[in-house]
Every structure is written in C-alpha cells, then in structure tokens.
Motif scaffolding. Structure first.
Motif, short mmCIF file in Angstrom:
data_model
loop_
_atom_site.label_atom_id
_atom_site.label_comp_id
_atom_site.label_asym_id
_atom_site.label_seq_id
_atom_site.Cartn_x
_atom_site.Cartn_y
_atom_site.Cartn_z
N SER A 1 14.22 29.67 30.14
CA SER A 1 14.37 29.25 28.76
C SER A 1 15.76 29.65 28.32
CB SER A 1 13.31 29.92 27.88
OG SER A 1 13.38 29.45 26.54
N THR A 2 16.53 28.69 27.79
CA THR A 2 17.94 28.98 27.50
C THR A 2 18.37 28.44 26.15
OG1 THR A 2 20.21 28.74 28.33
CG2 THR A 2 18.70 26.91 28.78
N VAL A 3 19.24 29.20 25.48
CA VAL A 3 19.81 28.80 24.18
C VAL A 3 21.31 29.10 24.18
CG1 VAL A 3 17.77 29.10 22.73
CG2 VAL A 3 19.23 31.07 23.23
N PRO A 4 22.06 28.34 23.37
CA PRO A 4 23.45 28.75 23.13
C PRO A 4 23.46 29.94 22.18
CG PRO A 4 22.91 26.77 21.85
CD PRO A 4 21.71 27.08 22.69
N ILE B 1 12.44 30.97 24.18
CA ILE B 1 13.30 31.65 23.19
C ILE B 1 13.92 30.63 22.25
CG2 ILE B 1 15.30 31.69 24.76
CD1 ILE B 1 16.15 34.28 23.34
N PHE B 2 13.99 30.98 20.96
CA PHE B 2 14.68 30.15 19.97
C PHE B 2 14.94 30.97 18.72
CE2 PHE B 2 10.20 29.70 19.14
CZ PHE B 2 10.08 29.62 17.76
N GLY C 1 11.60 24.66 33.78
CA GLY C 1 12.90 25.03 33.22
C GLY C 1 13.05 24.55 31.79
N ASP C 2 14.29 24.22 31.42
CA ASP C 2 14.60 23.92 30.02
C ASP C 2 15.81 22.99 29.97
OD1 ASP C 2 14.42 24.13 27.24
OD2 ASP C 2 15.09 26.22 27.16
N LEU C 3 15.73 21.96 29.13
CA LEU C 3 16.93 21.18 28.84
C LEU C 3 17.92 22.06 28.07
CD1 LEU C 3 15.52 17.68 27.74
CD2 LEU C 3 16.67 18.25 29.89
#
Length: 319
Positions: free
Chosen positions: A47-50, A99-100, A272-274
């Motif tokens: 899970s990925t975020v900027p 995560i967000f 995964g995550d876009l």
C-alpha cells in the motif's frame, strides 16, 4: 480575442489531459525492486501513498517460520531506490495494510486484517514512523458465509458523503459496507453487501478501489487465480454505492497479468496498489499515468504460501 484564444487553448489542453481507460492494457515492468532484509522471506500486499514529495510504502512480511507481520520502507524519491531504502519492522503487525490520509479530520489512517476485530485501524500524525501509530480500533466486526478465511484484504475509499469499505473472502465474492463520512474514522459494524459474485478463482482477493481523476468514474481491481499465475481483473462504476461493470476480466486480456505485464521475472502479478496522485481518502489515480506496485515471485518457486518469495515490482502502462 487573444484572451478567448488562450481560454480555448487552455480548455483544449485540459480536455486532452483527461484520459479514458484503454479497452485493453499493455504494460512495461521493472524487475524485482527490493529484497527482504535478513529474517524475512517475503515482502507483499503493498500500500503506497505520496508523502512529502516521496514514496511511502507499507507491506506485509513473513519470516522463515509461520509468522506474518508488517513493515514500512524508509521514504525514497525514485522507484529504482526502493531496494536501498530502510526496511522497518512494526512491533504490532498490520497485515494487508491500507494507508491513506483522511483529509476531513487531518489524520493518517492505517487499516489492516487479523487485528482485534476482523478489520482494525490505527491513526497517526506521522505515517513515515512505522511504530508511531495509535492503539488498534475496530473497523469491521462482521462475518461472511461460505468462506474459509472470513473477511480479508480490506480497502477504503470516500466520496463527498460517505466512506466505503470493500473486502474479499477468497470465495468468489466482493463485499461493501458504508458509513457517513462524518463518522469516520470509526466502526462500520457488522453488516455488508455483496457487490460482485463469480467463481472463487475469478474473484479471489486483494480488492482495490480508486477514483479515476477527471472521469467521474471509479475503478475496482480484484486479484484472480489463473492457469498461468495470479492476475488482476478490472471493473468500473459511476457511484461507489452502485453496480460494477466488467472491464478487463479474462486471463488472456486482463487488467494486469502474465499476458500483458511485460515482466520476465514473475508470472504472478499479485496484491499491490496503483500509484496514487493524492494520498487522501478519495484514492485518486491519474488515468493518463497508470502505474501498479505489485508483488511477484520467481516462477520456479513453490511450496507453503507464506514462504513464497514475493518481491515488489512496478508496472507502467504503455501509451
């Protein structure tokens, strides 16, 4: 006249920047971007975020025995640097993390499975600190029928009025729960609705839901089990409370899989995550620049699922 010309040019530029989803997908892939540090055999469920102009990634880990846990990577600016980023163990496991940033209350949220309730969440003001999260809070406490796993692989997304929880059950169904956005973060309770139903292999797990920026449309990805490995199907909707329409759902022409990934190091294109354009609860992605952070593994690997040597890779949609 000049101002009218400038306005028209600007409008044309904005229209050109709004990309529709392709009818069929073709990707390029990196190789494996990182190797688990000593003591872990896999890195998965990304899970990925900027965050602060860099990439922040959370993931599930597995040791050489039978223990699932979780981690984050130290911040990095370029995907080619992921392999040299620190790998930071979490003292309390948050398996299959989401995560967000929840903008209405200016708080970071980390949701996960196998906590005190079916799904749980923690909050933080500094998401880059793997061990700076609050105590666990209940997110969902319901049960589902016809599933050996129970509810798994949650994801969350919001529109202007509501927050939605979507999840899977390794049983050919995708589920949804909702609450008014003003009540979040909070507990969705015990009730859920089936929004997609198919065979177990066709709708297996790892559901993700995104807002397609500029399109007034939402994109759902679901991991499927194919003859040649794990792959993603895609579905679209015009409302998060509405029905989902199949988009790219075959193993031979999937959203992403062996057939179109361009990857040579893995057959699996799995959980995964876009890459999101915004860290907030809208889970917004830019349809002009789709990239997927996924888990892959050597095709020759096998055996116990927990010990499969999953690694991160990145797909970039061909234009």
């Amino acid at each position: 006249m000049l101002s009218r010309t400038v306005l028209l040019a600007s409008a044309a530029s904005m229209a050109a920047a709004q990309c529709s989803l392709p009818s069929s997908y073709s990707w390029t892939s990196t190789g494996a971007l990182a190797t688990p540090k000593s003591g872990w055999v896999s890195l998965k469920d990304f899970s990925t975020v900027p965050y602060n102009g860099q990439h922040l990634v959370y993931a599930t880990t597995h040791d050489s025995g039978s223990t699932w846990s979780s981690m984050n990577f130290g911040l990095f600016s370029d995907w080619s640097s992921m392999g040299s980023a620190s790998q930071n163990a979490m003292s309390g496991g948050t398996v299959a993390p989401t995560i967000f940033y929840f903008a209405p209350k200016s708080i970071w949220v980390l949701a996960y499975q196998w906590g005190p309730t079916q799904f749980s969440y923690k909050t933080s003001s500094n998401p880059s600190n793997a061990n700076g999260w609050s105590a666990a809070q209940p997110l969902f406490s319901g049960t589902i029928s016809g599933s050996s796993t129970g509810p798994i692989d949650q994801t969350l997304i919001g529109d202007s009025s509501n927050m939605y929880l979507f999840f899977a059950g390794d049983n050919g169904k995708i589920y949804r729960a909702s609450m008014p956005i003003g009540n979040f973060p909070g507990n969705f309770g015990t009730a859920s609705t089936v929004v997609l139903s198919d065979s177990t292999n066709n709708l297996f797990e790892a559901v993700q839901v995104y807002t397609l920026s500029g399109l007034n449309k939402y994109l759902m990805l679901v991991e499927s089990i194919g003859a040649n490995g794990r792959y993603f199907r895609s579905y679209t909707a015009t409302s998060l409370s509405g029905t989902w329409t199949a988009q790219a759902i075959t193993e031979s022409a999937p959203f992403a899989g062996k057939a179109n990934s361009g990857a040579t190091w893995t057959n699996d294109i799995s959980h995964g995550d876009l890459i999101r354009s915004n860290p907030d609860q809208t889970m917004a992605v830019d349809p002009c620049n789709l990239q997927l952070l996924y888990q892959g593994r050597a095709p020759s690997s096998g055996g116990d699922y927990g010990l499969l040597p999953y690694r991160p890779g990145l797909l970039t949609l061909k234009k």
